[in-house]
Write a protein that holds these residues in place. Structure first.
Motif, PDB file in Angstrom:
ATOM      1  N   ASP A 115       0.819  -1.211   0.000  1.00  0.00           N
ATOM      2  CA  ASP A 115       0.000   0.000   0.000  1.00  0.00           C
ATOM      3  C   ASP A 115       0.854   1.263   0.000  1.00  0.00           C
ATOM      4  O   ASP A 115       0.464   2.286  -0.572  1.00  0.00           O
ATOM      5  N   GLY A 116       2.016   1.218   0.660  1.00  0.00           N
ATOM      6  CA  GLY A 116       2.879   2.397   0.690  1.00  0.00           C
ATOM      7  C   GLY A 116       3.269   2.847  -0.700  1.00  0.00           C
ATOM      8  O   GLY A 116       3.303   4.048  -1.002  1.00  0.00           O
ATOM      9  N   ILE A 119       0.022   4.138  -2.672  1.00  0.00           N
ATOM     10  CA  ILE A 119      -0.374   5.492  -2.272  1.00  0.00           C
ATOM     11  C   ILE A 119       0.520   6.525  -2.942  1.00  0.00           C
ATOM     12  O   ILE A 119       0.039   7.555  -3.431  1.00  0.00           O
ATOM     13  N   ALA A 120       1.831   6.281  -2.996  1.00  0.00           N
ATOM     14  CA  ALA A 120       2.740   7.212  -3.672  1.00  0.00           C
ATOM     15  C   ALA A 120       2.360   7.377  -5.137  1.00  0.00           C
ATOM     16  O   ALA A 120       2.356   8.490  -5.681  1.00  0.00           O
ATOM     17  N   ALA A 121       2.019   6.260  -5.795  1.00  0.00           N
ATOM     18  CA  ALA A 121       1.631   6.321  -7.207  1.00  0.00           C
ATOM     19  C   ALA A 121       0.331   7.101  -7.386  1.00  0.00           C
ATOM     20  O   ALA A 121       0.178   7.858  -8.357  1.00  0.00           O
ATOM     21  N   ARG A 122      -0.612   6.938  -6.461  1.00  0.00           N
ATOM     22  CA  ARG A 122      -1.885   7.667  -6.557  1.00  0.00           C
ATOM     23  C   ARG A 122      -1.679   9.158  -6.316  1.00  0.00           C
ATOM     24  O   ARG A 122      -2.305   9.999  -6.965  1.00  0.00           O
ATOM     25  N   LEU A 123      -0.793   9.508  -5.391  1.00  0.00           N
ATOM     26  CA  LEU A 123      -0.472  10.913  -5.154  1.00  0.00           C
ATOM     27  C   LEU A 123       0.149  11.528  -6.409  1.00  0.00           C
ATOM     28  O   LEU A 123      -0.147  12.667  -6.766  1.00  0.00           O
ATOM     29  N   PHE A 152      -3.260  22.205   1.656  1.00  0.00           N
ATOM     30  CA  PHE A 152      -4.011  20.996   1.998  1.00  0.00           C
ATOM     31  C   PHE A 152      -5.039  20.710   0.911  1.00  0.00           C
ATOM     32  O   PHE A 152      -5.851  21.560   0.556  1.00  0.00           O
ATOM     33  N   LEU A 153      -5.001  19.503   0.336  1.00  0.00           N
ATOM     34  CA  LEU A 153      -5.897  19.120  -0.755  1.00  0.00           C
ATOM     35  C   LEU A 153      -7.086  18.292  -0.304  1.00  0.00           C
ATOM     36  O   LEU A 153      -7.988  18.019  -1.083  1.00  0.00           O
ATOM     37  N   GLY A 154      -7.063  17.841   0.954  1.00  0.00           N
ATOM     38  CA  GLY A 154      -8.147  17.003   1.430  1.00  0.00           C
ATOM     39  C   GLY A 154      -7.824  15.526   1.310  1.00  0.00           C
ATOM     40  O   GLY A 154      -6.747  15.142   0.836  1.00  0.00           O
ATOM     41  N   PRO A 155      -8.740  14.652   1.743  1.00  0.00           N
ATOM     42  CA  PRO A 155      -8.507  13.210   1.677  1.00  0.00           C
ATOM     43  C   PRO A 155      -8.527  12.683   0.244  1.00  0.00           C
ATOM     44  O   PRO A 155      -9.355  13.087  -0.549  1.00  0.00           O
ATOM     45  N   LEU A 156      -7.608  11.779  -0.039  1.00  0.00           N
ATOM     46  CA  LEU A 156      -7.483  11.186  -1.366  1.00  0.00           C
ATOM     47  C   LEU A 156      -7.844   9.707  -1.276  1.00  0.00           C
ATOM     48  O   LEU A 156      -7.245   8.960  -0.504  1.00  0.00           O
ATOM     49  N   ALA A 157      -8.837   9.283  -2.061  1.00  0.00           N
ATOM     50  CA  ALA A 157      -9.243   7.876  -2.061  1.00  0.00           C
ATOM     51  C   ALA A 157      -8.213   7.050  -2.829  1.00  0.00           C
ATOM     52  O   ALA A 157      -7.790   7.431  -3.921  1.00  0.00           O
ATOM     53  N   VAL A 158      -7.809   5.926  -2.262  1.00  0.00           N
ATOM     54  CA  VAL A 158      -6.831   5.032  -2.880  1.00  0.00           C
ATOM     55  C   VAL A 158      -7.435   3.639  -2.961  1.00  0.00           C
ATOM     56  O   VAL A 158      -7.940   3.117  -1.968  1.00  0.00           O
ATOM     57  N   LYS A 159      -7.360   3.030  -4.151  1.00  0.00           N
ATOM     58  CA  LYS A 159      -7.939   1.706  -4.357  1.00  0.00           C
ATOM     59  C   LYS A 159      -7.302   0.694  -3.414  1.00  0.00           C
ATOM     60  O   LYS A 159      -6.080   0.672  -3.223  1.00  0.00           O
ATOM     61  N   VAL A 161      -7.281   0.600  -0.306  1.00  0.00           N
ATOM     62  CA  VAL A 161      -6.885   1.161   0.982  1.00  0.00           C
ATOM     63  C   VAL A 161      -8.151   1.665   1.660  1.00  0.00           C
ATOM     64  O   VAL A 161      -8.884   2.483   1.089  1.00  0.00           O
ATOM     65  N   ALA A 162      -8.431   1.188   2.876  1.00  0.00           N
ATOM     66  CA  ALA A 162      -9.711   1.447   3.525  1.00  0.00           C
ATOM     67  C   ALA A 162      -9.955   2.935   3.774  1.00  0.00           C
ATOM     68  O   ALA A 162     -11.038   3.455   3.504  1.00  0.00           O
ATOM     69  N   ASP A 163      -8.958   3.634   4.313  1.00  0.00           N
ATOM     70  CA  ASP A 163      -9.133   5.035   4.688  1.00  0.00           C
ATOM     71  C   ASP A 163      -8.523   5.965   3.646  1.00  0.00           C
ATOM     72  O   ASP A 163      -7.438   5.700   3.120  1.00  0.00           O
ATOM     73  N   ALA A 164      -9.228   7.063   3.364  1.00  0.00           N
ATOM     74  CA  ALA A 164      -8.690   8.069   2.452  1.00  0.00           C
ATOM     75  C   ALA A 164      -7.420   8.676   3.047  1.00  0.00           C
ATOM     76  O   ALA A 164      -7.265   8.756   4.269  1.00  0.00           O
ATOM     77  N   VAL A 165      -6.503   9.085   2.182  1.00  0.00           N
ATOM     78  CA  VAL A 165      -5.198   9.604   2.608  1.00  0.00           C
ATOM     79  C   VAL A 165      -5.188  11.126   2.470  1.00  0.00           C
ATOM     80  O   VAL A 165      -5.253  11.641   1.341  1.00  0.00           O
ATOM     81  N   PRO A 166      -5.115  11.881   3.574  1.00  0.00           N
ATOM     82  CA  PRO A 166      -4.991  13.339   3.456  1.00  0.00           C
ATOM     83  C   PRO A 166      -3.728  13.694   2.669  1.00  0.00           C
ATOM     84  O   PRO A 166      -2.675  13.095   2.880  1.00  0.00           O
ATOM     85  N   SER A 167      -3.843  14.646   1.760  1.00  0.00           N
ATOM     86  CA  SER A 167      -2.711  14.968   0.887  1.00  0.00           C
ATOM     87  C   SER A 167      -2.470  16.470   0.833  1.00  0.00           C
ATOM     88  O   SER A 167      -3.362  17.280   1.113  1.00  0.00           O
TER      89      SER A 167
END
Length: 301
Positions: A115-116, A119-123, A152-159, A161-167
């Motif tokens: 997942d680490g 998440i980097a790829a989704r960001l 601050f961009l807000g939470p980012l949904a990642v496939k 990954v249960a919780d959205a990632v603040p970005s």
């Protein structure tokens, strides 16, 4: 078989915006430019203590033992590539998007997974051309150590990954030796995260209102000059298309390329229906778009 283990590391993910368009315009020139730019990126990664994990197509994955050095590398990369692009025509510039995440990964030989990395790829996909987006785990470590600003961009949904990632988007161009001034946007609000998360979605309100006024004016003109033909349907379709493209580009949670293809697909269906002669010809361009979207999606994963 390589031994598998886990570790906490900083993942640096980068790719080229509009790479397909650049390749279509000048394949050999684009490949030469990509090699030159990626060599510069690899050099800076090494200077800051990082390690290139993998390269594929127009992408690159690296890892850093230091979160601070990963962000400094990203800033140095974008500044150096901006200098290289300054000598190129506007439509031939190669702009990279960079995403950085601090996370736990699976190590197998020289590769890292998990997942680490996802998440980097989704960001990275969410970053603008020539920009940098970091996760909240990175922000927490660098906010007082690197003299750049953050939005601050807000939470980012990642496939998967249960919780959205603040970005956060990194503001590039501020001198690292300049005194760090306190900013209200550098602090995450404790009581109103939902309001902050909505900020990127309201950026396009003025353009939408502009398009709406033009559309209403066209309908009124059509009615006032009515001669039995609703001719405003075609300019209205063009206005809706432009408004949809503008909206899709203002959403931080969408891949702008995939969203743009979706708008084009919807536009083709509308044109087919408005000019209907008993044949659904849009099926062929829709099939081509579906193939491109599928390839892009697989590349992201």
């Amino acid at each position: 078989m390589s031994e598998t283990q886990r570790k906490l590391t900083t993942i640096f993910s980068a790719d080229v915006q509009d790479y397909t368009r650049l390749m279509g315009a000048d394949e050999e020139g684009t490949l030469a430019t990509l090699k030159r730019y990626r060599d510069a990126m690899s050099r800076l990664i090494g200077v800051h203590g990082g390690r290139v994990i993998n390269t594929w197509g127009d992408g690159l994955i690296a890892e850093f033992p230091s979160v601070v050095e990963a962000v400094r590398t990203a800033v140095d990369v974008q500044n150096e590539l901006a200098g290289l692009n300054a000598a190129r025509p506007a439509d031939g510039r190669m702009l990279f998007r960079i995403g950085i995440n601090l996370g736990d990964v699976i190590v197998e030989g020289d590769d890292i997974y998990g997942d680490g990395v996802n998440i980097a790829a989704r960001l990275q996909v969410s970053a603008p051309a020539g920009g940098i987006v970091i996760s909240n785990t990175v922000y927490d470590q660098v906010r007082n150590k690197v003299a750049v600003g953050f939005d601050f961009l807000g939470p980012l949904a990642v496939k998967n990954v249960a919780d959205a990632v603040p970005s956060y988007a990194v503001r590039i161009g501020e001198r690292e030796d300049a005194p760090q001034q306190p900013r209200t946007d550098d602090v995450r609000p404790a009581m109103a995260p939902v309001a902050q998360a909505r900020r990127p979605a309201i950026v396009g309100h003025k353009p939408v209102a502009f398009f709406a006024v033009i559309a209403i004016a066209l309908v009124v003109i059509n009615i006032l000059t009515w001669q039995g033909v609703f001719w405003a349907e075609w300019p209205l379709l063009a206005i809706v298309f432009l408004a949809a493209m503008n909206w899709s580009r203002s959403q931080s949670w969408l891949d702008p390329r995939l969203a743009g293809l979706g708008v084009v697909a919807a536009g083709l269906v509308c044109i087919n229906l408005l000019s209907w002669h008993g044949v659904f010809w849009a099926v062929w361009p829709l099939l081509a778009i579906a193939v491109v979207v599928s390839l892009r999606w697989m590349k992201r994963r």
